[in-house]
Structure formats: C-alpha cells, structure tokens
Design an enzyme around this catalytic site. Sequence first.
Site, PDB file in Angstrom:
ATOM      1  N   SER A   7       0.845  -1.192   0.000  1.00  0.00           N
ATOM      2  CA  SER A   7       0.000   0.000   0.000  1.00  0.00           C
ATOM      3  C   SER A   7       0.883   1.244   0.000  1.00  0.00           C
ATOM      4  CB  SER A   7      -0.894  -0.002   1.236  1.00  0.00           C
ATOM      5  OG  SER A   7      -1.442   1.290   1.411  1.00  0.00           O
ATOM      6  N   HIS A  30      -1.299  -1.285  -4.218  1.00  0.00           N
ATOM      7  CA  HIS A  30      -2.571  -0.936  -3.571  1.00  0.00           C
ATOM      8  C   HIS A  30      -2.614   0.582  -3.342  1.00  0.00           C
ATOM      9  CE1 HIS A  30      -6.051  -2.029  -1.000  1.00  0.00           C
ATOM     10  NE2 HIS A  30      -5.655  -1.058  -0.194  1.00  0.00           N
ATOM     11  N   ASP A  32      -4.834   3.601  -1.696  1.00  0.00           N
ATOM     12  CA  ASP A  32      -5.907   3.929  -0.762  1.00  0.00           C
ATOM     13  C   ASP A  32      -6.437   5.335  -1.034  1.00  0.00           C
ATOM     14  OD1 ASP A  32      -6.101   1.615   0.985  1.00  0.00           O
ATOM     15  OD2 ASP A  32      -4.050   2.116   1.585  1.00  0.00           O
ATOM     16  N   MET A  34      -8.968   8.161  -0.130  1.00  0.00           N
ATOM     17  CA  MET A  34      -9.811   8.562   1.016  1.00  0.00           C
ATOM     18  C   MET A  34     -10.292   9.996   0.810  1.00  0.00           C
ATOM     19  SD  MET A  34      -7.557   7.080   4.176  1.00  0.00           S
ATOM     20  CE  MET A  34      -6.679   5.512   4.071  1.00  0.00           C
ATOM     21  N   HIS A  63      -8.463   1.095  -3.884  1.00  0.00           N
ATOM     22  CA  HIS A  63      -9.402   0.888  -2.775  1.00  0.00           C
ATOM     23  C   HIS A  63     -10.080   2.225  -2.485  1.00  0.00           C
ATOM     24  CE1 HIS A  63      -9.736  -0.272   1.808  1.00  0.00           C
ATOM     25  NE2 HIS A  63     -10.916  -0.131   1.228  1.00  0.00           N
ATOM     26  N   MET A  65     -12.210   4.518  -0.527  1.00  0.00           N
ATOM     27  CA  MET A  65     -12.858   4.792   0.767  1.00  0.00           C
ATOM     28  C   MET A  65     -13.473   6.177   0.650  1.00  0.00           C
ATOM     29  SD  MET A  65      -9.884   3.140   3.126  1.00  0.00           S
ATOM     30  CE  MET A  65      -8.737   3.198   1.756  1.00  0.00           C
ATOM     31  N   MET A 134     -11.323  -5.782   5.714  1.00  0.00           N
ATOM     32  CA  MET A 134     -10.535  -4.817   6.487  1.00  0.00           C
ATOM     33  C   MET A 134     -10.269  -5.400   7.874  1.00  0.00           C
ATOM     34  SD  MET A 134     -10.211  -1.860   4.640  1.00  0.00           S
ATOM     35  CE  MET A 134      -9.215  -1.269   5.962  1.00  0.00           C
ATOM     36  N   ASP A 172      -6.618  -6.485   4.444  1.00  0.00           N
ATOM     37  CA  ASP A 172      -6.007  -5.152   4.459  1.00  0.00           C
ATOM     38  C   ASP A 172      -6.041  -4.560   5.867  1.00  0.00           C
ATOM     39  OD1 ASP A 172      -5.173  -2.583   3.833  1.00  0.00           O
ATOM     40  OD2 ASP A 172      -6.916  -2.074   2.611  1.00  0.00           O
ATOM     41  N   GLY A 173      -4.854  -4.276   6.411  1.00  0.00           N
ATOM     42  CA  GLY A 173      -4.761  -3.586   7.699  1.00  0.00           C
ATOM     43  C   GLY A 173      -3.997  -4.375   8.747  1.00  0.00           C
ATOM     44  N   GLY A 174      -2.877  -3.808   9.174  1.00  0.00           N
ATOM     45  CA  GLY A 174      -2.106  -4.438  10.247  1.00  0.00           C
ATOM     46  C   GLY A 174      -1.472  -5.765   9.865  1.00  0.00           C
ATOM     47  N   GLY A 194       1.169  -1.916   4.133  1.00  0.00           N
ATOM     48  CA  GLY A 194       1.810  -0.612   3.923  1.00  0.00           C
ATOM     49  C   GLY A 194       3.031  -0.476   4.804  1.00  0.00           C
TER      50      GLY A 194
END
Length: 212
Positions: A7, A30, A32, A34, A63, A65, A134, A172-174, A194
């Site tokens: 990301s 990826h 993001d 936003m 992605h 958002m 997510m 996606d995330g952490g 990321g």
Amino acid sequence: MIKIAPSILSADLADLAGEISRIESADFVHVDVMDGSYVPNITFGQGMVKTLSRLTDKPLDVHLMIERPEHHLESFMEAGASIITVHPDATRHLHRQLGRIKELGGLAGVALNPSDPSVMIENVLDLADLVLIMTVNPGFGGQDFIEGQTTKIAEVAELVAASGRNIMIEVDGGVNSKTAEKVRRAGADVLVAGTYIFRAEDAEAAIRTLRG
Ligand code: DX5
Ligand code: ZN
C-alpha cells in the site's frame, strides 16, 4: 500462491519512483483513496493513479474509501486502475456499481469494514472478482490488526467456495510478519501491507516473509 499488494499510503512520496523500484516482486500496487468523509483522512485521487501507471506495469488495486464511488468509477479506470474496490455502505446500489466497474473493463471488488458481517457480500458474489476484508478500521496506515476478523476471513472463504466463482480474498490492515500466517491460514489470497513493507529496510525481504 499468495499475492502481495504493497500500500503506497506508507511509501515515501518524495521518492515515489524509488519506492516502486523497491517492490519489484509485488503482484499489485494498492492505492488507498480517502475523501475525508467516508473516512476521517484525505489521501490520493485519480492523479496519483495516473502517476503510478507511468511508474509501473503492475495492476493498480484501487481501494475507494469515498462516499458515492459511482461518480468516480470511470475516471479511476481512465487513470489506469485495474481493480476497483468499493464499500457497500458508501453507495446505494452496490450490485449496479460492481457491474459498472466490469463494464468499464476493471475487476470489481467489495470491501467489508470490521463491523460488517460476511453475509453483506452474499448477493453480489455473481459479480465480485475480489472481496477485501478490512482488519483495521479504514482511514489510516500503521494500526493494529483486529484479531476477531480472522473468523470472518474463513466465513468469506466458505461463501466464495460455495459460489463456485474465482474470487480473490484480500486482507487489508495491520498485516505483518506476526499476523500474516493466520490470515493466510484463514483463506486469504492477497495480502495488503503498507507499514510492514515500506518501513522495512529491505522491502523485498518483507514481501517474501508475507508470502510465507
Ligand atoms: C487503511 C488502508 C490500508 C492501509 C494499510 O484504511 O485501507 O490499505 O494502507 O496499512 P498498514 O499495512 O500500515 O496497516
Ligand atoms: Zn486499503
């Protein structure tokens, strides 16, 4: 084989070309997007996608958002997106938007927030090419993986298998060296990361670790 999607949210934007050259072995990039409304943060738009498409031949995994993604599907495809993922609660007609992404020549993704149940995707599996789960609340990089979400990955994997369609399951995330294994075991095909990749001294080694 597990796919890896770094990301660029966590990349050093002052040297975007250099950052892209650090992730040669990645499968997707990826992006993001936003809007400061659907999520508290504001990041990139079509211009970033266009710039990335000049820097890499890898598929751009966009992605969204943002509220009302339907107003921007065409422009993101024109900018060079390969996959566009939308959140069900950002649009009134999710099925229509997924169909529109495919009409425009893209792969269509649907994203679930941590509070969204897996059944939210059940009636769009005829169109979806990707389900994004997510494992943090959307808006920021560098957050901690929410443990309870692995059950949902397995539930989505079951729904996808029952559909008989070839649908990627993206998480996606952490995602990092500690969380990747359980995510893979639960049934993920694509791992987004990321912080773990771009903040690593050796991004290629980080990608190898995530692949397992
Ligand atoms: C969060 C984004 C993620 C983010 C992941 O809203 O959707 O793609 O970049 O960042 P890390 O890997 O740092 O959790
Ligand atoms: Zn993302």
